[in-house]
Design an enzyme around this catalytic site. Structure first.
Site, PDB file in Angstrom:
ATOM      1  N   GLU A 191     -11.102  -2.687  54.425  1.00  0.00           N
ATOM      2  CA  GLU A 191      -9.903  -2.540  55.132  1.00  0.00           C
ATOM      3  C   GLU A 191      -9.876  -3.323  56.430  1.00  0.00           C
ATOM      4  O   GLU A 191     -10.641  -3.671  57.167  1.00  0.00           O
ATOM      5  CB  GLU A 191      -9.995  -1.076  55.377  1.00  0.00           C
ATOM      6  CG  GLU A 191      -8.890  -0.541  56.330  1.00  0.00           C
ATOM      7  CD  GLU A 191      -8.360   0.985  56.312  1.00  0.00           C
ATOM      8  OE1 GLU A 191      -9.197   1.661  55.386  1.00  0.00           O
ATOM      9  OE2 GLU A 191      -7.647   1.420  57.038  1.00  0.00           O
ATOM     10  N   ARG A 192      -8.569  -3.756  56.355  1.00  0.00           N
ATOM     11  CA  ARG A 192      -8.424  -4.938  57.560  1.00  0.00           C
ATOM     12  C   ARG A 192      -9.452  -6.186  57.353  1.00  0.00           C
ATOM     13  O   ARG A 192      -9.913  -6.863  58.279  1.00  0.00           O
ATOM     14  CB  ARG A 192      -8.475  -4.361  58.973  1.00  0.00           C
ATOM     15  CG  ARG A 192      -7.363  -3.218  58.969  1.00  0.00           C
ATOM     16  CD  ARG A 192      -6.183  -3.356  58.597  1.00  0.00           C
ATOM     17  NE  ARG A 192      -5.476  -1.982  58.633  1.00  0.00           N
ATOM     18  CZ  ARG A 192      -4.320  -1.909  58.113  1.00  0.00           C
ATOM     19  NH1 ARG A 192      -3.565  -2.980  57.509  1.00  0.00           N
ATOM     20  NH2 ARG A 192      -3.649  -0.734  58.042  1.00  0.00           N
ATOM     21  N   LYS A 311     -15.320   9.050  62.007  1.00  0.00           N
ATOM     22  CA  LYS A 311     -13.785   9.174  62.216  1.00  0.00           C
ATOM     23  C   LYS A 311     -13.433  10.548  61.693  1.00  0.00           C
ATOM     24  O   LYS A 311     -13.371  10.664  60.427  1.00  0.00           O
ATOM     25  CB  LYS A 311     -13.123   7.906  61.739  1.00  0.00           C
ATOM     26  CG  LYS A 311     -11.467   7.966  61.468  1.00  0.00           C
ATOM     27  CD  LYS A 311     -10.913   7.020  60.971  1.00  0.00           C
ATOM     28  CE  LYS A 311      -9.345   6.777  60.794  1.00  0.00           C
ATOM     29  NZ  LYS A 311      -8.725   5.797  60.483  1.00  0.00           N
ATOM     30  N   GLU A 315      -5.655  10.027  61.458  1.00  0.00           N
ATOM     31  CA  GLU A 315      -5.073   9.404  60.234  1.00  0.00           C
ATOM     32  C   GLU A 315      -5.406   9.917  58.917  1.00  0.00           C
ATOM     33  O   GLU A 315      -5.484   9.330  57.825  1.00  0.00           O
ATOM     34  CB  GLU A 315      -5.151   7.895  60.319  1.00  0.00           C
ATOM     35  CG  GLU A 315      -4.917   7.253  61.705  1.00  0.00           C
ATOM     36  CD  GLU A 315      -5.238   5.716  61.807  1.00  0.00           C
ATOM     37  OE1 GLU A 315      -6.160   5.180  61.313  1.00  0.00           O
ATOM     38  OE2 GLU A 315      -4.374   4.939  62.378  1.00  0.00           O
ATOM     39  N   ARG A 348     -15.920   8.671  67.016  1.00  0.00           N
ATOM     40  CA  ARG A 348     -14.940   7.872  67.434  1.00  0.00           C
ATOM     41  C   ARG A 348     -13.834   8.646  68.281  1.00  0.00           C
ATOM     42  O   ARG A 348     -13.447   9.773  67.736  1.00  0.00           O
ATOM     43  CB  ARG A 348     -13.966   7.190  66.445  1.00  0.00           C
ATOM     44  CG  ARG A 348     -14.887   6.378  65.804  1.00  0.00           C
ATOM     45  CD  ARG A 348     -14.303   5.492  64.628  1.00  0.00           C
ATOM     46  NE  ARG A 348     -13.773   4.334  64.916  1.00  0.00           N
ATOM     47  CZ  ARG A 348     -12.604   3.983  64.398  1.00  0.00           C
ATOM     48  NH1 ARG A 348     -11.800   5.014  63.451  1.00  0.00           N
ATOM     49  NH2 ARG A 348     -11.864   2.946  64.670  1.00  0.00           N
ATOM     50  N   ARG A 365       1.472   9.145  71.925  1.00  0.00           N
ATOM     51  CA  ARG A 365       0.211   8.729  71.525  1.00  0.00           C
ATOM     52  C   ARG A 365      -1.040   8.098  72.434  1.00  0.00           C
ATOM     53  O   ARG A 365      -2.101   8.495  72.185  1.00  0.00           O
ATOM     54  CB  ARG A 365       0.266   7.830  70.290  1.00  0.00           C
ATOM     55  CG  ARG A 365      -0.858   7.118  69.701  1.00  0.00           C
ATOM     56  CD  ARG A 365      -0.378   6.428  68.327  1.00  0.00           C
ATOM     57  NE  ARG A 365      -1.797   5.579  67.856  1.00  0.00           N
ATOM     58  CZ  ARG A 365      -1.621   4.684  66.996  1.00  0.00           C
ATOM     59  NH1 ARG A 365      -0.503   4.490  66.404  1.00  0.00           N
ATOM     60  NH2 ARG A 365      -2.716   3.916  66.586  1.00  0.00           N
ATOM     61  N   LYS A 389     -11.687   2.898  71.543  1.00  0.00           N
ATOM     62  CA  LYS A 389     -11.015   1.598  71.640  1.00  0.00           C
ATOM     63  C   LYS A 389     -10.780   1.102  72.764  1.00  0.00           C
ATOM     64  O   LYS A 389     -10.397   2.047  73.731  1.00  0.00           O
ATOM     65  CB  LYS A 389      -9.915   1.577  70.601  1.00  0.00           C
ATOM     66  CG  LYS A 389     -10.110   2.035  69.123  1.00  0.00           C
ATOM     67  CD  LYS A 389      -8.969   1.797  68.164  1.00  0.00           C
ATOM     68  CE  LYS A 389      -9.346   2.033  66.781  1.00  0.00           C
ATOM     69  NZ  LYS A 389      -8.296   1.969  65.870  1.00  0.00           N
ATOM     70  N   ASP A 394      -3.851   0.738  69.683  1.00  0.00           N
ATOM     71  CA  ASP A 394      -4.722   0.326  68.735  1.00  0.00           C
ATOM     72  C   ASP A 394      -4.620  -1.230  68.474  1.00  0.00           C
ATOM     73  O   ASP A 394      -4.224  -1.737  67.763  1.00  0.00           O
ATOM     74  CB  ASP A 394      -3.884   0.982  67.315  1.00  0.00           C
ATOM     75  CG  ASP A 394      -4.943   0.635  66.098  1.00  0.00           C
ATOM     76  OD1 ASP A 394      -5.940   0.422  66.211  1.00  0.00           O
ATOM     77  OD2 ASP A 394      -4.097   0.980  65.076  1.00  0.00           O
ATOM     78  N   GLU A 422      -6.647  -7.810  62.919  1.00  0.00           N
ATOM     79  CA  GLU A 422      -5.730  -6.712  62.279  1.00  0.00           C
ATOM     80  C   GLU A 422      -4.201  -7.324  63.013  1.00  0.00           C
ATOM     81  O   GLU A 422      -3.390  -7.762  62.007  1.00  0.00           O
ATOM     82  CB  GLU A 422      -6.058  -5.669  62.408  1.00  0.00           C
ATOM     83  CG  GLU A 422      -5.012  -4.670  61.973  1.00  0.00           C
ATOM     84  CD  GLU A 422      -5.425  -3.128  62.080  1.00  0.00           C
ATOM     85  OE1 GLU A 422      -6.444  -2.835  62.695  1.00  0.00           O
ATOM     86  OE2 GLU A 422      -4.738  -2.236  61.808  1.00  0.00           O
ATOM     87  N   TRP A 571       4.375   7.560  64.313  1.00  0.00           N
ATOM     88  CA  TRP A 571       3.162   6.755  65.002  1.00  0.00           C
ATOM     89  C   TRP A 571       2.912   6.532  66.101  1.00  0.00           C
ATOM     90  O   TRP A 571       2.033   6.291  66.638  1.00  0.00           O
ATOM     91  CB  TRP A 571       3.245   5.458  63.731  1.00  0.00           C
ATOM     92  CG  TRP A 571       2.933   5.507  62.326  1.00  0.00           C
ATOM     93  CD1 TRP A 571       3.840   5.572  61.461  1.00  0.00           C
ATOM     94  CD2 TRP A 571       1.685   5.898  61.598  1.00  0.00           C
ATOM     95  NE1 TRP A 571       3.335   5.719  60.177  1.00  0.00           N
ATOM     96  CE2 TRP A 571       2.040   5.878  60.557  1.00  0.00           C
ATOM     97  CE3 TRP A 571       0.346   5.961  62.211  1.00  0.00           C
ATOM     98  CZ2 TRP A 571       0.973   6.036  59.458  1.00  0.00           C
ATOM     99  CZ3 TRP A 571      -0.459   6.051  61.178  1.00  0.00           C
ATOM    100  CH2 TRP A 571      -0.434   6.330  60.017  1.00  0.00           C
TER     101      TRP A 571
END
Ligand code: GCV
Length: 859
Positions: A191-192, A311, A315, A348, A365, A389, A394, A422, A571
């Site tokens: 992923e990514r 996680k 999502e 996370r 968010r 993060k 993000d 990403e 989102w």
């Protein structure tokens, strides 16, 4: 579809001869597999004089497998760089000089006169000692990892032409946790990930050949990384099945000699999915017992297992909220299972609702992590670390530092940075991230009205925490050069350097990496360092300046421009652009209140328009387009100008790289040149799309009338078309007039389509660019003709992330040195392939300055 990464380009003209290319052919080719561990002879100023009396003997006092790696690395590096083979001795020779590797305690036992410096765990000391009439060059570690890190430090110094005396000193890591996360899936995808398939997994199994995993561990160890999470945080519960754990143990086996501890990301619903329980409630004793049993099995197979990354409730991932439980309940339950074995939990903080109500002006968010985790401060077990993060959204091109770092004073924290690019051009654009990360790490959150920069919070200093550190999402793959773009590895290297010592400057990182990766030649070091250091700002300029975030397609591949995709969905990456103004109002007084999550001094700074920095203005405030920044320029004109500036600077980076032709080995020179040229072309796509979109939504023209007024551009609509037909492009701003022109051969039963323009340019030399769309699927071919004479041909075989004409797939081919005369006709001829209809947008014909030495055409 092809797996070729660059268009196959065949220049049919005789404009530049093959002989010229041969004459320019530089050094022998390198493929990038060795990254910064090339161990090339340090040719700058010859071998440093102080290596002449270098000891010929090598003694390793430590019996660990890690110290054995250090010993072998020493032999390998010295052999490769200095053409000397060290003589291995079992004990310290009393009739000869020697290199001596060992822990401080071992060195003290061997040399009673040795004054062991005090070293933090995993630290090292480099020194010389005169004894028995001989010289000993000592690499002392606090422990075996310290020996290994000290050895790599010495070898990196030699590679850069430094004398041993310059390397003497003591180093200790800033923080105990210096891990990479890989987002690898069991089926072998990542992923990514942009550097090919997984080095760990394939087809639901651990790969039989783990040689790349071993090479990766060596690379990580060489820059002090001590942990690696091998699988996607969107975790597959099957990883915890007994047979799989036995397989994963093979990965741990190849990590172990390099001191890299293996960790796994786990799905919190595993007890139900693979354990046969009817629940995964962390408050249920049978769930806790299941985890304990699984953890015991893991440690039976992997005694040095590092721990879990989690996680949850994010999502679509399952989480404790399913049972009305909190992250504390889940994290502490896992910690209880791991702690007896010395394992830890990285939980996370990337937890948010991705179905936010766009119509709610208070919804935000950015607030989520603080709202959820701050009330839990002090309740997490001592072996739990909250992995946060860097910013509250993000990994955008610019964000403020997450306020949660200041909100968890009684909890261990680690900062999660994204090495894989990403939102940063996905390894096709040049973005050197240490520059960005350093601004975050140095940012002073002023918790308790005192100095608490992020770097001091995550290393445990500010709030006296025992654990903490740095997590980098790396996502290297099977590509020979690991990350697809030879320059992207600077980000992995830079992450590690900052994790080891966050006071290292980006300049030092860029220069050291360049010397180790390419050359000690001062021109290479100066030029490439300059390119790296400028690149983040350039990318920010042509994507999303002023705190707008990257403005990429967030509901698609996160790659090309698509500003509208930020809005009107759950989102929460909103920018709230309308006819009158733009930006998220995050003030306490009138907005979402996010700013109030910061300690008072920082909150006050962001809350006031007078003190809020321009580069985060639109992240914090909603203002009219005509609002004047501290620079005195309006918001809207700044958006326009920054995009023109960024695209120009991206073009400048191509020229800077070309100035290194002959000083870089051919393969990496060519690969990098291809990517920089592509990036410069895509920067124009970005510039045009974002400026068009803001011009339309604001209704305010550019002061310089540049948008869609390029005198050198001829759109397909303005050309004479034979077979090409228009289709709507989504989003509209990513093509001229919102249309692409496609060659639907199935419908017209023809093999190709053409678009021609009759030119009336003064006689001279020109470059001719063709803007077209290259889908991931299909390898359409194109020819360029001058008055019917073919002058170039290429194949649209790049693997860009899209199957439609848009900002992800828009790309260009440029032919330089084309001699035009008034009355000439230039024709683009497209041949579709496998559903890719050879789509085109426009051509651009730019006069080349008189007497300019033409850059070579694509090879
Ligand atoms: C692994 C972003 C990425 C996802 C990633 C997620 C995360 O949303 O686009 O691919 O999922 O972050 O960090 O969990």
């Amino acid at each position: 579809m092809s797996d070729r990464r660059f268009p196959r380009r065949l220049v049919l003209s005789v404009l530049l001869s093959t002989a010229l290319f041969c004459a320019l052919a530089p050094l022998h080719a390198e493929d990038g597999s060795q990254a910064w561990l090339r161990y090339a002879p340090p040719v700058l100023n010859g071998i440093p004089a102080s290596y002449e009396p270098m000891p010929a003997a090598l003694v390793n006092l430590d019996s660990s497998v890690i110290a054995a790696s250090a010993q072998n690395e020493m032999l390998r590096g010295i052999r490769s760089m200095l053409s000397r083979t060290l003589r291995l001795e079992a004990k310290i020779p009393d009739n000869d000089d020697a290199w001596v590797l060992g822990t401080s305690a071992e060195l003290h036992a061997a040399f009673p006169e040795y004054r062991a410096p005090s070293l933090a765990a995993e630290g090292f000391s480099i020194s010389t000692l005169a004894a028995h009439g001989h010289q000993y060059w000592l690499i002392a570690g606090a422990d075996p990892r310290g020996i290994l890190y000290g050895t790599f430090h010495v070898l990196a110094g030699i590679a850069q032409g430094q004398a041993f005396a310059q390397l003497a000193g003591i180093e200790s890591p800033a923080a105990p946790i210096r891990w990479v996360n890989q987002w690898d899936n069991l089926n072998g995808t990542i992923e990514r990930g942009y550097g090919g398939r997984s080095i760990f997994f394939d087809n639901g199994q651990v790969r039989s050949d783990l040689s790349r995993a071993a090479d990766y561990a060596r690379l990580l160890a060489s820059v002090g990384i001590n942990g690696c999470t091998i699988n996607n945080v969107n975790a597959d519960p099957r990883l915890l099945e007994p047979a799989m754990i036995r397989e994963v143990a093979r990965i741990a086996d190849v990590f172990r000699p390099w001191g890299v501890r293996l960790s796994m990301a786990v799905a919190i619903n595993s007890p139900q999915v693979i354990g046969g329980l009817d629940t995964y409630d962390p408050g249920d004793p049978k769930v806790a017992a299941w985890w304990r049993a699984r953890v015991d099995d893991i440690y039976a197979a992997i005694p040095d297992f590092a721990g879990f990354v989690v996680k949850a409730d994010s999502e679509g991932q399952p989480g404790p909220s399913q049972y009305g439980r909190t992250p504390v309940d889940a994290a502490n339950m896992l910690a209880a299972a791991l702690k007896p074995h010395g394992g830890i939990v990285l939980y996370r903080a990337f937890v948010y609702n991705h179905h936010l109500d766009w119509n709610d002006p208070r919804a935000d968010r950015a607030r989520a992590a603080y709202d959820i985790f701050h009330p839990l401060d002090g309740q997490f077990a001592s072996s739990v670390i909250i992995q946060i993060k860097n910013g509250p959204i993000d990994f955008q091109v610019r964000e403020p530092v997450s306020p949660l770092f200041a909100g968890l004073k009684k909890t261990n924290t680690a900062v999660e940075l994204e090495i894989t690019q990403e939102y940063m051009g996905q390894a096709r654009h040049l973005v050197f991230l240490p520059t960005q990360w350093k601004t975050y790490l140095d940012f002073d959150l002023r918790a308790g009205n005192r100095s608490t920069p992020l770097k001091d919070i995550v290393d445990g200093t500010s709030f006296h925490r025992p654990l903490g550190g740095y997590i980098g999402v790396a996502n290297v793959g099977l590509d020979t050069n690991w990350m697809f773009n030879p320059l992207s590895m600077a980000n992995l290297y830079g992450f590690a350097r900052l994790a080891w010592n966050p006071n290292t400057t980006p300049d030092t990182i860029a220069a050291d990496w360049t010397r180790l990766t390419f050359s000690n030649d001062p021109k290479v070091v100066t030029t490439l360092s300059r390119m790296l250091l400028a690149s983040w700002h350039i990318y920010e300029d042509y994507t999303g300046p002023l705190g707008l975030q990257t403005l990429t397609n967030i509901t698609g591949p996160h790659y090309g421009p698509a500003p509208q995709s930020q809005e009107n969905n759950g989102w929460g990456q909103w920018i709230r652009a309308d006819h009158d103004g733009v930006g998220m109002d995050r003030t306490v007084a009138t907005g979402t209140g996010f700013i109030g999550q910061y300690p008072p001094e920082v909150a006050a700074m962001y809350a006031s328009l007078k003190t809020c920095p321009d580069n985060l203005l639109l992240f914090m405030h909603h203002v009219p387009y005509t609002y004047k920044l501290h620079t005195g320029k309006t918001v809207i004109q700044t958006i326009y100008d920054d995009h023109y500036l960024g695209a120009n600077e991206a073009a400048g980076q191509v020229k800077q790289w070309q100035s290194l032709d002959g000083l870089i080995d051919e393969q990496r020179y060519e690969e990098t040149l291809g990517l920089l040229e592509y990036g410069a072309g895509h920067a124009i796509v970005w510039r045009d799309a974002i400026d068009r979109w803001f011009k339309q939504i604001s209704g305010i023209p550019d002061d310089h009338h540049r948008i869609d007024h390029d005198p050198n551009r001829i759109t397909a609509l303005q050309m004479q078309l034979d077979g090409y037909t228009p289709v709507d492009v989504t989003p509209w701003e990513t093509a001229s007039g919102g249309k692409a022109y496609v060659c639907q051969v199935a419908q017209s039963a023809r093999a190709e389509c053409t678009a021609s323009a009759h030119l009336n340019r003064p006689a001279g030399w020109y470059s001719v660019a063709v803007q077209y769309f290259d889908y991931r699927r299909g390898d359409s071919t194109f020819r360029l003709l001058l008055n019917g004479q073919p002058i170039a041909a290429w194949t649209a075989d790049n693997t860009l992330p899209g199957e439609a004409p848009n900002g992800d797939t828009s790309t260009r081919y440029t032919l330089r040195g084309v001699p035009l005369r008034p009355g000439d006709t230039i024709t683009v001829e497209g041949h579709p392939d496998d559903g890719e209809p050879a789509p085109i947008d426009y051509i651009e014909i730019v006069p080349e300055p008189a007497g300019a030495a033409h850059a070579p055409n694509p090879r």
